[in-house]
Design a protein around this motif. Structure first.
Motif, short mmCIF file in Angstrom:
data_model
loop_
_atom_site.label_atom_id
_atom_site.label_comp_id
_atom_site.label_asym_id
_atom_site.label_seq_id
_atom_site.Cartn_x
_atom_site.Cartn_y
_atom_site.Cartn_z
N MET A 415 0.97 9.16 -13.75
CA MET A 415 1.59 7.67 -14.21
C MET A 415 2.27 6.36 -13.39
N LEU A 416 1.79 5.67 -14.10
CA LEU A 416 2.35 4.73 -13.10
C LEU A 416 3.92 4.74 -13.93
N ASP A 417 5.08 4.21 -13.27
CA ASP A 417 5.89 3.80 -14.31
C ASP A 417 7.04 2.25 -13.31
N GLN A 418 7.52 1.94 -13.84
CA GLN A 418 8.65 0.75 -13.60
C GLN A 418 8.71 0.37 -12.18
N LYS A 419 9.11 1.66 -10.94
CA LYS A 419 8.98 1.51 -10.50
C LYS A 419 8.49 1.93 -9.17
N PRO A 420 7.08 2.30 -9.15
CA PRO A 420 6.78 3.17 -8.33
C PRO A 420 7.22 3.40 -6.90
N PHE A 421 7.67 4.70 -6.60
CA PHE A 421 8.23 4.58 -4.66
C PHE A 421 7.07 4.48 -4.14
N LEU A 422 7.62 4.13 -2.78
CA LEU A 422 6.11 3.97 -1.60
C LEU A 422 7.30 4.88 -0.51
N PHE A 423 6.71 5.09 0.17
CA PHE A 423 7.82 5.93 0.76
C PHE A 423 7.62 5.09 2.44
N ASN A 424 8.16 5.53 3.40
CA ASN A 424 8.52 4.55 4.39
C ASN A 424 7.09 5.31 5.33
N THR A 425 5.65 5.07 4.96
CA THR A 425 4.25 5.54 5.93
C THR A 425 3.58 3.91 5.60
N THR A 426 2.46 4.23 6.53
CA THR A 426 1.58 3.62 6.31
C THR A 426 0.97 3.25 4.79
N VAL A 427 -0.11 2.35 4.22
CA VAL A 427 -0.42 2.37 2.81
C VAL A 427 -1.38 3.63 3.23
N LEU A 428 -2.47 3.52 3.41
CA LEU A 428 -3.00 4.88 3.62
C LEU A 428 -2.32 5.94 3.08
N PRO A 460 -0.90 -6.83 9.85
CA PRO A 460 -1.14 -6.77 11.64
C PRO A 460 -2.01 -4.90 11.65
N ALA A 461 -1.29 -3.79 11.00
CA ALA A 461 -2.99 -3.07 10.73
C ALA A 461 -3.36 -2.60 9.49
N GLY A 462 -4.11 -3.49 8.99
CA GLY A 462 -5.00 -3.15 8.15
C GLY A 462 -3.95 -1.99 7.07
N ALA A 463 -4.83 -1.01 6.51
CA ALA A 463 -4.60 -0.43 5.86
C ALA A 463 -3.58 0.85 6.80
N ASN A 464 -3.45 0.60 7.80
CA ASN A 464 -2.69 1.42 8.75
C ASN A 464 -1.15 0.63 9.17
N THR A 465 -1.42 0.47 7.98
CA THR A 465 0.29 -1.01 8.48
C THR A 465 1.62 -0.53 7.63
N VAL A 466 2.56 0.23 8.33
CA VAL A 466 4.00 0.65 7.50
C VAL A 466 4.22 -0.27 6.18
N VAL A 467 4.39 0.83 5.60
CA VAL A 467 5.05 -0.71 3.80
C VAL A 467 6.66 -0.42 3.96
N GLU A 468 7.72 -0.02 4.85
CA GLU A 468 9.00 0.07 4.87
C GLU A 468 9.19 1.40 3.59
N GLU A 469 10.40 0.90 3.74
CA GLU A 469 11.78 1.74 2.91
C GLU A 469 11.12 1.44 1.57
N ALA A 470 10.93 2.02 0.78
CA ALA A 470 10.45 2.44 -0.39
C ALA A 470 9.49 0.66 -0.84
N GLY A 471 8.78 0.53 -0.24
CA GLY A 471 7.24 -0.88 -0.33
C GLY A 471 8.44 -2.16 -0.20
N ALA A 472 9.33 -2.15 1.36
CA ALA A 472 10.07 -3.82 1.28
C ALA A 472 9.23 -4.50 1.94
N ARG A 473 8.19 -4.04 2.10
CA ARG A 473 7.03 -5.22 2.83
C ARG A 473 6.06 -6.15 1.70
#
Length: 575
Positions: A415-428, A460-473
């Motif tokens: 499922m892909l909804d209106q606001k998918p949640f992204l955690f404060n960890t890397t893209v990978l 900066p670190a490619g797919a190892n870059t942290v997305v920040e809280e709720a994907g703010a980056r």
């Protein structure tokens, strides 16, 4: 107290961490004992030193005790604070974990029975209130009661009649005034909460309709509208503060009476000779630190109704446990999805959302579902997920009821909804949530497929870059593409799209829809949307109204044969 009778959010943790609770009470008690003992030995030392003893050794013991109690009081106070906050952090951690598990276990149930604001209120306010319940009410009250018992027993060793008099005076402070505070301020606290809700609602409506106020030339009305509520809230606050000032003054006055009574009694008991007279100042001065133990009780208890309101709301979070049928596993690829004679309403007193609803979706088909708000578009998705159960009919995949496929749901439906949640960890790590066994190479391939490869190279670190809280980056469109990559890694045959382009500009929306339907070309897609942008990607368009399908067909066929659809499409395209 009725809320605590069947409570499952406060009392269990009093038992779970009873050892830590006992330590908190002991440390708090020792803190005030050290404070009283410091003033007691200081009073004796001052009186004894004033008689000019022949040898310093005659006052050496009180000198040492003054130093010991002077050091002990802040040390025990600091340890008590650390311990009590450690308790609260442990309990809060358990509460947040439990709240998350409760909400996640039956999300659809809570969406039916609770407003989003209620859930946010529980997360933001109610758990905070429980922290204050422990720190500002339970701990100080229990410590003051223990200290009260010790004082009465200690004075009773000298004179039980005098001990009873002091017990009655102190009882006014730690029993009577707190009860009066709850009785008087309970209604005012509830009134203040109600006024805040009214003010929030009015201000939200005003701000969202700001353009209407300006266009109508009613700027003065806009400014004047919240004034009555603000005035009532301010008056309620002032009235509450006046009561608190009078109550606190009465507490100090009663302590003054206790001091006077103690001075009279000590003068009667310890004035027969100079040696006994040295104890008078000791007994009187040791009383003053106890103000800090007894006075906060009324202040902590006055918010009891607010705490109980939070406890009641938390205990009300009891979803109905569903009995699932014997679970099955699909041995064949998904061939069809069927909604068969579905009747559904959220509650008996609410209107019917779906009535005798039928829909057949073949494997690989792309279905767009449109309709006004409240017509059941998202409800259809929740029924397919098994989050909701229809009152009549059933939803099946390959003729197997969805309720019997819940253990396999993650492998069947993405499922892909209106606001998918992204955690404060890397893209990978965020993408790997779709499939924990996915390799870095598979994730990078998914990122390339959703057209995020160039972006990964710039980070900066490619797919190892942290997305920040709720994907703010990342921007809204980039967040949706990251979530889409997660779905690709999940590799489920059925994909649900719940208005994934809401809030995006038209150019970004069009590009994202092209990407979505390109990478999901081999999937069965059910797409809930609020307008016709990108509808040409659908094999079948369904328009819901009053719980029924009022338009159905391919977009090209509907545009050619259905006047209503043609007008909607032209309006949406700005033609």
């Amino acid at each position: 107290m009725k809320q605590l009778k069947h409570d499952t959010w406060v009392k269990p943790y009093m038992t779970k961490y009873k050892g830590l609770l006992a330590l908190i009470l002991v440390l708090g008690l020792v803190t005030f004992i050290c404070g009283g003992a410091l003033m007691f030995t200081s009073g004796y030392l001052i009186s004894k030193a004033a008689t000019k003893p022949e040898n310093i050794l005659l006052i050496y013991v009180p000198v040492v005790l003054v130093r010991a109690f002077g050091i002990g009081r802040p040390v025990f106070r600091y340890i008590e604070r650390l311990t009590s906050h450690n308790w609260v952090l442990k309990v809060t951690s358990d509460l947040r974990k439990r709240l998350y598990q409760t909400l996640a276990k039956d999300a659809a149930f809570f969406q039916q029975h609770f407003k989003t604001g209620d859930i946010l209120g529980i997360l933001a306010d109610d758990l905070g209130h429980l922290q204050n319940l422990y720190l500002r009410t339970i701990f100080p009250t229990l410590i003051s009661w223990l200290l009260y018992v010790i004082i009465v027993i200690a004075l009773g060793l000298f004179n039980w009649f005098f001990a009873l008099a002091i017990a009655l005076l102190l009882a006014i402070i730690i029993f009577i005034l707190p009860l009066v505070s709850v009785a008087v301020l309970g209604a005012r606290v509830e009134r203040h909460k109600q006024l805040q809700q009214e003010l929030y609602t009015d201000m939200t409506d005003d701000v969202l309709g700001l353009s209407d106020w300006v266009v109508s030339g009613r700027q003065a009305d806009f400014l004047a509208r919240p004034q009555p509520t603000l005035k009532a809230a301010r008056q309620n606050t002032v009235t509450t503060r006046h009561f608190e000032w009078r109550r606190d003054f009465l507490i100090q006055l009663i302590f003054g009476v206790v001091v006077v009574v103690l001075m009279i009694w000590t003068n009667q008991q310890f004035t027969t000779n100079q040696s006994l007279a040295n104890w008078i100042a000791a007994f009187v001065l040791c009383l003053f630190p106890l103000v800090d133990a007894f006075a906060p009780v009324s202040q902590g208890v006055e918010e009891w109704p607010l705490y109980m309101s939070s406890v009641a709301r938390l205990n009300h979070l009891q979803p109905v446990t569903r009995e699932l049928p014997t679970q099955q596993t699909l041995s064949q690829p998904v061939a069809m999805i069927d909604f068969q004679q579905i009747d559904f309403k959220y509650a008996p007193e609410l209107p019917q959302i779906l009535q005798h609803f039928n829909l057949h979706i073949a494997a690989g088909e792309k279905v767009a579902i449109l309709g006004p708000s409240g017509t059941g578009k998202t409800t259809l998705l929740d029924l397919l997920l098994g989050e909701l159960e229809p009152q009549a009919g059933q939803v099946t995949i390959n003729q197997v009821p969805i309720a019997a496929l819940q253990q396999q749901r993650a492998q069947l439906i993405g499922m892909l909804d209106q606001k998918p949640f992204l955690f404060n960890t890397t893209v990978l790590n965020n993408i790997r949530l779709g499939n924990l066994a996915a390799s870095d190479e598979a994730i990078m391939a998914a990122l390339q497929a959703v057209e995020l490869g160039p972006l990964m190279q710039r980070l900066p670190a490619g797919a190892n870059t942290v997305v920040e809280e709720a994907g703010a980056r990342f921007s809204g469109g980039e967040q949706q593409r990251l979530a889409l990559a997660r779905i690709l890694i999940q590799d489920a045959p059925i994909i649900l799209l719940d208005e994934p382009t809401v809030g995006l500009d038209p150019i970004t929306e069009k590009a994202l829809l092209n990407t979505i339907f390109n990478v999901l070309a081999d999937k069965t897609v059910i797409w809930v949307t609020h307008h016709l942008q990108g509808v040409e990607h659908a094999d079948q368009v369904i328009f819901l109204e009053h719980g029924q399908i009022v338009m159905q067909g391919s977009p090209h066929e509907l545009y050619r044969t259905n006047e209503r659809f043609r007008k909607l499409y032209q309006l949406d395209q700005g033609l």
